[in-house]
Design an enzyme around this catalytic site. Structure first.
Site, PDB file in Angstrom:
ATOM      1  N   HIS A  75      31.747  43.615  34.806  1.00 31.93           N
ATOM      2  CA  HIS A  75      32.342  42.300  34.579  1.00 31.93           C
ATOM      3  C   HIS A  75      32.168  41.445  35.829  1.00 31.93           C
ATOM      4  O   HIS A  75      32.586  41.826  36.922  1.00 31.93           O
ATOM      5  CB  HIS A  75      33.827  42.442  34.249  1.00 31.93           C
ATOM      6  CG  HIS A  75      34.093  42.779  32.819  1.00 31.93           C
ATOM      7  ND1 HIS A  75      35.284  42.498  32.189  1.00 31.93           N
ATOM      8  CD2 HIS A  75      33.303  43.365  31.888  1.00 31.93           C
ATOM      9  CE1 HIS A  75      35.225  42.908  30.933  1.00 31.93           C
ATOM     10  NE2 HIS A  75      34.031  43.442  30.733  1.00 31.93           N
ATOM     11  N   TYR A 204      43.970  37.016  31.438  1.00 33.11           N
ATOM     12  CA  TYR A 204      45.349  37.101  31.895  1.00 33.11           C
ATOM     13  C   TYR A 204      46.051  35.823  31.441  1.00 33.11           C
ATOM     14  O   TYR A 204      45.629  34.722  31.828  1.00 33.11           O
ATOM     15  CB  TYR A 204      45.415  37.222  33.415  1.00 33.11           C
ATOM     16  CG  TYR A 204      44.909  38.537  33.965  1.00 33.11           C
ATOM     17  CD1 TYR A 204      45.788  39.547  34.317  1.00 33.11           C
ATOM     18  CD2 TYR A 204      43.542  38.765  34.131  1.00 33.11           C
ATOM     19  CE1 TYR A 204      45.334  40.755  34.830  1.00 33.11           C
ATOM     20  CE2 TYR A 204      43.071  39.974  34.642  1.00 33.11           C
ATOM     21  CZ  TYR A 204      43.972  40.964  34.990  1.00 33.11           C
ATOM     22  OH  TYR A 204      43.513  42.163  35.486  1.00 33.11           O
ATOM     23  N   PRO A 296      50.593  47.068  37.119  1.00 36.45           N
ATOM     24  CA  PRO A 296      49.193  47.078  36.671  1.00 36.45           C
ATOM     25  C   PRO A 296      48.527  45.704  36.672  1.00 36.45           C
ATOM     26  O   PRO A 296      47.338  45.614  36.384  1.00 36.45           O
ATOM     27  CB  PRO A 296      49.294  47.624  35.242  1.00 36.45           C
ATOM     28  CG  PRO A 296      50.686  47.271  34.800  1.00 36.45           C
ATOM     29  CD  PRO A 296      51.541  47.346  36.023  1.00 36.45           C
ATOM     30  N   LYS A 300      45.144  47.859  40.353  1.00 29.91           N
ATOM     31  CA  LYS A 300      44.957  48.521  41.645  1.00 29.91           C
ATOM     32  C   LYS A 300      45.358  49.996  41.668  1.00 29.91           C
ATOM     33  O   LYS A 300      45.044  50.689  42.637  1.00 29.91           O
ATOM     34  CB  LYS A 300      45.754  47.780  42.742  1.00 29.91           C
ATOM     35  CG  LYS A 300      45.225  46.400  43.037  1.00 29.91           C
ATOM     36  CD  LYS A 300      43.780  46.463  43.513  1.00 29.91           C
ATOM     37  CE  LYS A 300      43.081  45.138  43.418  1.00 29.91           C
ATOM     38  NZ  LYS A 300      41.652  45.245  43.211  1.00 29.91           N
ATOM     39  N   TYR A 388      40.650  41.119  43.962  1.00 32.81           N
ATOM     40  CA  TYR A 388      40.444  41.718  42.640  1.00 32.81           C
ATOM     41  C   TYR A 388      39.276  42.700  42.647  1.00 32.81           C
ATOM     42  O   TYR A 388      39.375  43.804  42.079  1.00 32.81           O
ATOM     43  CB  TYR A 388      40.208  40.630  41.598  1.00 32.81           C
ATOM     44  CG  TYR A 388      40.378  41.098  40.181  1.00 32.81           C
ATOM     45  CD1 TYR A 388      41.625  41.132  39.576  1.00 32.81           C
ATOM     46  CD2 TYR A 388      39.279  41.509  39.415  1.00 32.81           C
ATOM     47  CE1 TYR A 388      41.782  41.553  38.265  1.00 32.81           C
ATOM     48  CE2 TYR A 388      39.421  41.931  38.118  1.00 32.81           C
ATOM     49  CZ  TYR A 388      40.675  41.956  37.540  1.00 32.81           C
ATOM     50  OH  TYR A 388      40.830  42.404  36.235  1.00 32.81           O
TER      51      TYR A 388
END
Length: 393
Positions: A75, A204, A296, A300, A388
């Site tokens: 991704h 998100y 979550p 991580k 990220y």
């Protein structure tokens, strides 16, 4: 009592224990892994599936990355939606070419289990009453019961990879360890369903009704979450109720494109931040969830465990192969430096994207403004992206 010996006894056959064991095995360092559950149970646990580049590299180094590269989904970005608007975070552009790999933790575990079996590594499943002993002396060992028989494993070092509720951290005297914890006043209700993902990248969602996440395990299997009350029960949520609520929290075009179907796994996960320090006690080293838990939101958990493995493997390899203890002595400090940065990032994403119950109007405005500024500022988007994809080891 049956007595065995090895150089490193690893408690826990989750991804961190198996990864550490395989790296050490490849380096010619003897290991025995003890796992309290059955192999079938270990392979049935459903967990996160976004891997940082560092985690991918470690799996390659262990020799367990072939199926990940064949079936995993690289991704290059993800989306954040705010009510009806959607914004893409271009990871590759913002980080100079880095990305993440979507590949389920269950699959990572299966690959490591298979590779350990193929290369002759020793893993003992259904080990009861596992306890690290005398790890503050030069002669540590681990006791357990295998098929009802008492077993003692003499070793030079013990790696506690047995999770938040495991025996490793529990065996440390309270006076020798400091813990830091934040419990969030909500949970995540998650489902797995064999339906195509609504988007080819994660979404998100920040919404007045609460947070939501659209994720996937493959091109035909989706993982979806919605923020729920911390005291909610799974029985109170039918599949129809879940899909209806999820759609309400997504932009209209995304909600309309969503394909729904029956779930085959449904669970509620509480959210907390937890860190125990130090991460070394004599010959005992804490790894992964045994030492720290993160919400979550920032993906991580598994990745932090992998970075712990990296630091511990470097230290153990240097100790056994080069008779140099420098890296081993620095394990706790090196690991915790990265842990606290990941804890900060996960806390930041969680507070920015969720709705907190009974939140004061000023605090709600600050949360709203923090997200707006992050999405409008290239510097903030860059900071989001570099965290990220994973900070360097």
């Amino acid at each position: 009592m049956k007595t065995l010996s090895t150089q490193v006894c690893i408690i826990g056959a989750g991804p961190s224990g198996l990864l550490l064991g395989q790296l050490l095995h490849n380096a010619g360092i003897e290991t025995i892994i003890l796992e309290r559950s059955s192999l079938d149970h270990v392979l049935s646990r459903v967990r996160a599936g976004v891997l940082e580049q560092g985690t991918v590299r470690l799996l390659e180094e262990a020799g367990a990355g072939a199926r990940m590269h064949a079936e995993g989904l690289p991704h290059d970005g993800f989306a954040i939606s705010c009510e009806t608007d959607i914004h893409r975070i271009d990871l590759t552009q913002l980080t100079g070419g880095k990305n993440v790999m979507v590949y389920g933790q269950t699959e990572v575990t299966r690959d490591l289990v298979d590779h350990r079996s193929q290369t002759g590594g020793i893993t003992m499943y259904e080990a009861a009453d596992v306890e690290p002993q005398e790890f503050d002396t030069a002669g540590p060992y681990v006791t357990c019961k295998i098929a009802g028989e008492s077993v003692r494993i003499d070793c030079r070092f013990i790696a506690g990879c047995d999770g938040f509720h495991g025996a490793s951290r529990r065996s440390v005297p309270e006076t020798a360890i400091a813990t830091f914890e934040k419990v969030y006043p909500f949970g995540w209700l998650g489902i797995l369903a064999d339906v195509p993902p609504v988007s080819h990248e994660l979404i998100y969602a920040s919404h007045s009704r609460g947070f939501a996440l659209c994720s996937m395990r493959s091109n035909t299997r989706s993982r979806y979450y919605i923020q729920c009350n911390s005291d909610d029960h799974i029985e109170a949520w039918s599949d129809e109720q879940f899909w209806t609520e999820l759609r309400r929290r997504l932009p209209p075009e995304t909600a309309e494109a969503m394909i729904t179907g029956p779930s085959f796994e449904k669970s509620i996960a509480p959210l907390r931040s937890f860190v125990a320090e130090p991460m070394r006690f004599g010959s005992l080293f804490l790894v992964g969830d045994a030492a720290h838990i993160v919400p979550p939101t920032g993906a991580k958990g598994l990745n932090l465990a992998a970075s712990d493995v990296h630091y511990l493997f470097e230290g153990l390899r240097s100790h056994f192969l080069d008779s140099d203890t420098t890296l081993l002595d620095a394990y706790s400090e090196r690991a915790l430096s990265r842990v606290w940065k990941a804890v900060r990032f996960s806390w930041w994403m969680t507070t920015m994207l969720h709705r907190f119950p009974n939140q004061a109007p000023f605090d709600a405005k600050m949360t709203e403004t923090e997200l707006a500024y992050t999405l409008d500022s290239e510097a903030m988007r860059t900071a989001l992206a570099e965290n990220y994809v994973g900070l360097p080891y």
